[in-house]
Write a protein that holds these residues in place. Structure first.
Motif, PDB file in Angstrom:
ATOM      1  N   HIS A  66       0.864  -1.190   0.000  1.00 30.29           N
ATOM      2  CA  HIS A  66       0.000   0.000   0.000  1.00 30.29           C
ATOM      3  C   HIS A  66       0.895   1.233   0.000  1.00 30.29           C
ATOM      4  O   HIS A  66       0.903   2.018   0.949  1.00 30.29           O
ATOM      5  N   VAL A  67       1.637   1.377  -1.076  1.00 29.76           N
ATOM      6  CA  VAL A  67       2.614   2.457  -1.201  1.00 29.76           C
ATOM      7  C   VAL A  67       2.503   3.065  -2.598  1.00 29.76           C
ATOM      8  O   VAL A  67       2.475   2.325  -3.593  1.00 29.76           O
ATOM      9  N   PRO A  68       2.429   4.385  -2.715  1.00 25.44           N
ATOM     10  CA  PRO A  68       2.413   4.994  -4.047  1.00 25.44           C
ATOM     11  C   PRO A  68       3.700   4.689  -4.808  1.00 25.44           C
ATOM     12  O   PRO A  68       4.724   4.349  -4.216  1.00 25.44           O
ATOM     13  N   CYS A  69       3.635   4.804  -6.119  1.00 24.34           N
ATOM     14  CA  CYS A  69       4.817   4.629  -6.961  1.00 24.34           C
ATOM     15  C   CYS A  69       4.835   5.749  -7.981  1.00 24.34           C
ATOM     16  O   CYS A  69       3.790   6.149  -8.493  1.00 24.34           O
ATOM     17  N   ASP A  70       6.027   6.229  -8.285  1.00 20.90           N
ATOM     18  CA  ASP A  70       6.140   7.393  -9.155  1.00 20.90           C
ATOM     19  C   ASP A  70       6.455   7.062 -10.608  1.00 20.90           C
ATOM     20  O   ASP A  70       6.237   7.885 -11.489  1.00 20.90           O
ATOM     21  N   ALA A  71       6.959   5.855 -10.890  1.00 20.43           N
ATOM     22  CA  ALA A  71       7.436   5.564 -12.245  1.00 20.43           C
ATOM     23  C   ALA A  71       6.369   5.800 -13.320  1.00 20.43           C
ATOM     24  O   ALA A  71       6.602   6.565 -14.273  1.00 20.43           O
ATOM     25  N   PRO A  72       5.181   5.191 -13.219  1.00 20.73           N
ATOM     26  CA  PRO A  72       4.177   5.429 -14.268  1.00 20.73           C
ATOM     27  C   PRO A  72       3.568   6.828 -14.225  1.00 20.73           C
ATOM     28  O   PRO A  72       2.854   7.214 -15.150  1.00 20.73           O
TER      29      PRO A  72
END
Length: 248
Positions: free
Chosen positions: A164-170
């Protein structure tokens, strides 16, 4: 809009690193056509793109003899961009390096997978001027936080439950395969989740499409059930990156 675009100009690689899907499988061998490449560059020029243009997916870009011409074409038509060449450095010489950096802001980001400085790269760092050395960065595999590539790297753990962690790549990068498919993320080695094809739609149309925007919105909130790729992924951005995502 996206801040980086990654183009699979060729799919081949001369290495099979243990932390890359190429170690156990292989993408179909091939090249992006020049007409498709030029269409992508035209789309970037239309939006006055001023971010990064990289020339890789899971292949080694320097294996493509057209690459120097591609970099030149990119800079000529999208002068505000910054060409990046992610490479293992095996085929880079000082003379070739100098040919590339003639084209504006071109930079090499070299990962040395043997965790040593080979003679060809040492020669570049030793003989290049201080100004030229600003165009190359050499790092070692041991210094990089590896990821499981959405579960494809069998020697690395897969989360039992989606993180449950945001991701920045996309949120910032558009990844385009050699056939023109836009995939959700660079971890989609097998092109399982295709958003659109740049031969049919513009980059702007694909990026602003409802499915892509819905996916990015969910991922920015830490909902990794939005994609099977994300559900198996163990990548966690840095704290500074997470703060930036939340601030957006």
């Amino acid at each position: 809009m996206f801040r980086s675009v990654e183009l699979e100009v060729n799919s081949m690689c001369n290495r099979k690193c243990s932390y890359c899907p190429n170690v156990s499988t292989q993408r179909p061998a091939g090249y992006m056509t020049e007409s498709l490449f030029q269409k992508i560059i035209a789309d970037l020029a239309e939006v006055n793109f001023d971010g990064n243009v990289a020339y890789h997916f899971y292949g080694e870009p320097l294996l493509d003899k057209r690459l120097l011409g591609f970099v030149e074409y990119t800079v000529r038509h999208v002068p505000g961009c910054r060409p990046l060449i992610y490479s293992n450095g095996d085929f880079l010489t000082l003379d070739l390096f100098r040919e590339y950096i003639k084209w504006g802001r071109t930079k090499f980001l070299i990962t040395q997978h043997d965790n040593r400085m080979p003679p060809n790269l040492q020669a570049i760092l030793t003989e290049a001027s201080a100004e030229e050395r600003d165009h190359i960065e050499v790092r070692f595999a041991n210094d990089i936080d590896m990821m499981n590539r959405s579960g494809l790297i069998k020697t690395m753990n897969v989360p039992i439950e989606p993180l449950h962690v945001p991701c920045d790549a996309p949120l910032a990068t558009m990844v385009i395969t050699m056939s023109g498919n836009v995939v959700l993320c660079c971890n989609d080695y097998f092109e399982t989740e295709v958003i659109g094809n740049v031969a049919t739609y513009s980059l702007r149309e694909i990026w602003c499409s409802e499915p892509f925007e819905r996916f990015r919105s969910a991922l920015s909130k830490g909902d990794r059930t939005a994609s099977k790729l994300c559900a198996s992924c163990d990548s966690v951005p840095s704290q500074s990156t997470l703060r930036r995502i939340v601030a957006q």
